[in-house]
Design an enzyme around this catalytic site. Structure first.
Site, PDB file in Angstrom:
ATOM      1  N   ASP A 157      34.396  22.697   4.843  1.00 58.83           N
ATOM      2  CA  ASP A 157      32.981  22.878   5.146  1.00 58.83           C
ATOM      3  C   ASP A 157      32.232  21.624   4.686  1.00 58.83           C
ATOM      4  O   ASP A 157      32.604  21.011   3.684  1.00 58.83           O
ATOM      5  CB  ASP A 157      32.471  24.118   4.411  1.00 58.83           C
ATOM      6  CG  ASP A 157      31.048  24.502   4.783  1.00 58.83           C
ATOM      7  OD1 ASP A 157      30.879  25.499   5.515  1.00 58.83           O
ATOM      8  OD2 ASP A 157      30.109  23.811   4.339  1.00 58.83           O
ATOM      9  N   HIS A 212      29.526  21.299   3.254  1.00 56.67           N
ATOM     10  CA  HIS A 212      28.855  21.482   1.966  1.00 56.67           C
ATOM     11  C   HIS A 212      29.900  21.700   0.857  1.00 56.67           C
ATOM     12  O   HIS A 212      31.014  22.153   1.137  1.00 56.67           O
ATOM     13  CB  HIS A 212      27.906  22.684   2.039  1.00 56.67           C
ATOM     14  CG  HIS A 212      26.887  22.555   3.132  1.00 56.67           C
ATOM     15  ND1 HIS A 212      27.052  23.150   4.374  1.00 56.67           N
ATOM     16  CD2 HIS A 212      25.714  21.883   3.173  1.00 56.67           C
ATOM     17  CE1 HIS A 212      25.995  22.848   5.135  1.00 56.67           C
ATOM     18  NE2 HIS A 212      25.182  22.086   4.443  1.00 56.67           N
ATOM     19  N   ASP A 231      30.675  22.848  10.061  1.00 57.41           N
ATOM     20  CA  ASP A 231      29.413  22.123  10.000  1.00 57.41           C
ATOM     21  C   ASP A 231      29.582  20.630   9.692  1.00 57.41           C
ATOM     22  O   ASP A 231      28.594  19.924   9.499  1.00 57.41           O
ATOM     23  CB  ASP A 231      28.434  22.780   9.013  1.00 57.41           C
ATOM     24  CG  ASP A 231      29.097  23.261   7.741  1.00 57.41           C
ATOM     25  OD1 ASP A 231      30.257  22.886   7.498  1.00 57.41           O
ATOM     26  OD2 ASP A 231      28.449  24.011   6.981  1.00 57.41           O
ATOM     27  N   HIS A 254      29.626  29.316  -1.489  1.00 54.72           N
ATOM     28  CA  HIS A 254      28.595  28.905  -2.455  1.00 54.72           C
ATOM     29  C   HIS A 254      28.322  29.973  -3.510  1.00 54.72           C
ATOM     30  O   HIS A 254      27.668  29.689  -4.516  1.00 54.72           O
ATOM     31  CB  HIS A 254      27.272  28.598  -1.738  1.00 54.72           C
ATOM     32  CG  HIS A 254      27.327  27.398  -0.845  1.00 54.72           C
ATOM     33  ND1 HIS A 254      27.814  26.176  -1.258  1.00 54.72           N
ATOM     34  CD2 HIS A 254      26.962  27.223   0.462  1.00 54.72           C
ATOM     35  CE1 HIS A 254      27.739  25.307  -0.255  1.00 54.72           C
ATOM     36  NE2 HIS A 254      27.226  25.920   0.800  1.00 54.72           N
TER      37      HIS A 254
HETATM   38 ZN   LIG Z   1      28.422  24.584   5.036  1.00 52.64          ZN
END
Ligand SMILES: [Zn+2]
Length: 366
Positions: A176, A178, A264, A139
């Site tokens: 991931d 996200h 995740d 991120h």
């Molecule tokens: Zn994540």
């Protein structure tokens, strides 16, 4: 040839403080442990030890990256702000990214561990490898940390190794749950890095990760987002690989495949709403190894990102490491039959429709 493994005790000492998942304690939220804490990484490392697999891998040492290395991606003022805060008592890298004293040095080790495994793969010392690093990186943007990430471990490692090895094309496949917004931003105008992110639609960051983000300038067509509706299981993810990831890799012909690897999207994760199990991560790894064998001499490496179930991350991680190394341990995942039995594991029609939209983007790769 050997599989590489990078871990450093200091990764576990990066301090994220108290929180309710990730919200700071208040008079309505009792302080608890921050979601991004050391436990998931420690327990993954520990299961690797207990299984006997660690000792069969080639240990790749962490060598901290320098400020100049970080500056290949990051803004100098941002780097120095983190360093200054880290020298004192820590702070926040901008939003949802708390850190403590010494986190700058630990983050430099994490980027360095990722870079070292990548270097070992490119040098031919190992066939493939995994960097179990912390803090995570996908991120982090050029001038700000986001979502528990201080520095972009994968972008810094790619740019540092490109300067050394001079490869022409790298593909990243971020699984991931996200969106890999930081990795996307690092190479948005750069056709020499194909960035692919498979993630839960609208999760985090909530304003990015859409199909329309395709890259810009010479990089147009070289960023593929696969936003998926919440609730996707094994069938949906394998379909993403068959219809988007593998065709994109075949078209792009990378010299190296890099996976920002979060666990995740598992059925046990508190921060995601997907249903993957260790068998899914094993199969996705197998598919990427097969692609790497076909396209780039097997060169494949992974750098750890998210994954917040302390009970389940270790089993997902072990499955990936067993597949990468070709060594099956005698550890069974006790959750596997439970999660495999969840209704909705096969591909659902609305999931297929979402994947079909991403499939249209593959043709944009030149
Ligand atoms: Zn994540």
């Amino acid at each position: 040839m050997a599989t590489g493994w990078n871990f450093h005790e200091l990764y576990l000492w990066h301090e994220t403080g108290n929180a309710a998942q990730f919200f700071q304690p208040s008079l309505t939220i009792e302080p608890g442990e921050h979601a991004e804490n050391a436990a998931t990484k420690r327990r993954f490392r520990n299961l690797m030890e207990v299984s006997g697999l660690t000792e069969k891998l080639l240990k790749v040492a962490s060598v901290a990256v320098s400020e100049d290395d970080l500056a290949l991606f990051h803004d100098r003022d941002y780097i120095r702000r983190i360093k200054t805060l880290s020298d004192e008592r820590g702070g926040d890298a901008s939003y949802l990214t708390p850190f403590g004293h010494g986190s700058y040095e630990i983050a430099c080790l994490a980027a360095g561990g990722t870079a070292a495994v990548m270097d070992a793969v490119l040098s031919g010392d190992i066939n493939n490898g995994y960097a179990l690093v912390r803090p995570p990186g996908h991120h982090a943007e050029r001038a700000q940390g986001l979502g528990f990430c201080l520095f972009g471990n994968v972008p810094v490692a790619i740019l540092k190794n490109r300067a050394k090895h001079g490869f022409e094309r790298v593909a990243t496949v971020d699984w991931d749950v996200h969106h890999g917004n930081g990795t996307q931003s690092a190479f948005y105008a750069d056709p020499s890095v194909l960035t692919i992110s498979i993630h839960q639609d609208g999760l985090y960051p909530p304003d990015s990760g859409f199909h329309k983000e395709r890259g810009e300038g010479r990089g147009e067509g070289y960023n593929i987002n696969v936003p998926l509706p919440a609730g996707c299981g094994h069938g949906a993810y394998i379909s993403v690989f068959e219809r988007v990831v593998l065709p994109a890799l075949t078209r792009y012909k990378p010299d190296l495949i890099v996976v920002p690897s979060g666990f995740d999207a598992s059925a046990a994760d508190p921060l995601g709403r997907m249903m993957l199990h260790s068998g899914s991560y094993r199969e996705m790894t197998r598919l990427l190894m097969h692609a790497a064998d076909d396209l780039c001499g097997g060169r494949l490496m992974m750098s750890h990102e998210g994954g917040y179930s302390a009970s389940y991350v270790p089993y997902c991680g072990l499955a990936v490491m067993e597949q990468l190394s070709g060594i099956r341990t005698d550890i069974d995942d006790p959750f596997l039959p439970v999660f495999e039995g969840y209704a909705g594991q096969p591909l659902q029609p609305h999931q297929a429709a979402a994947i079909a939209k991403a499939e249209e983007l593959v043709g944009g790769i030149g």
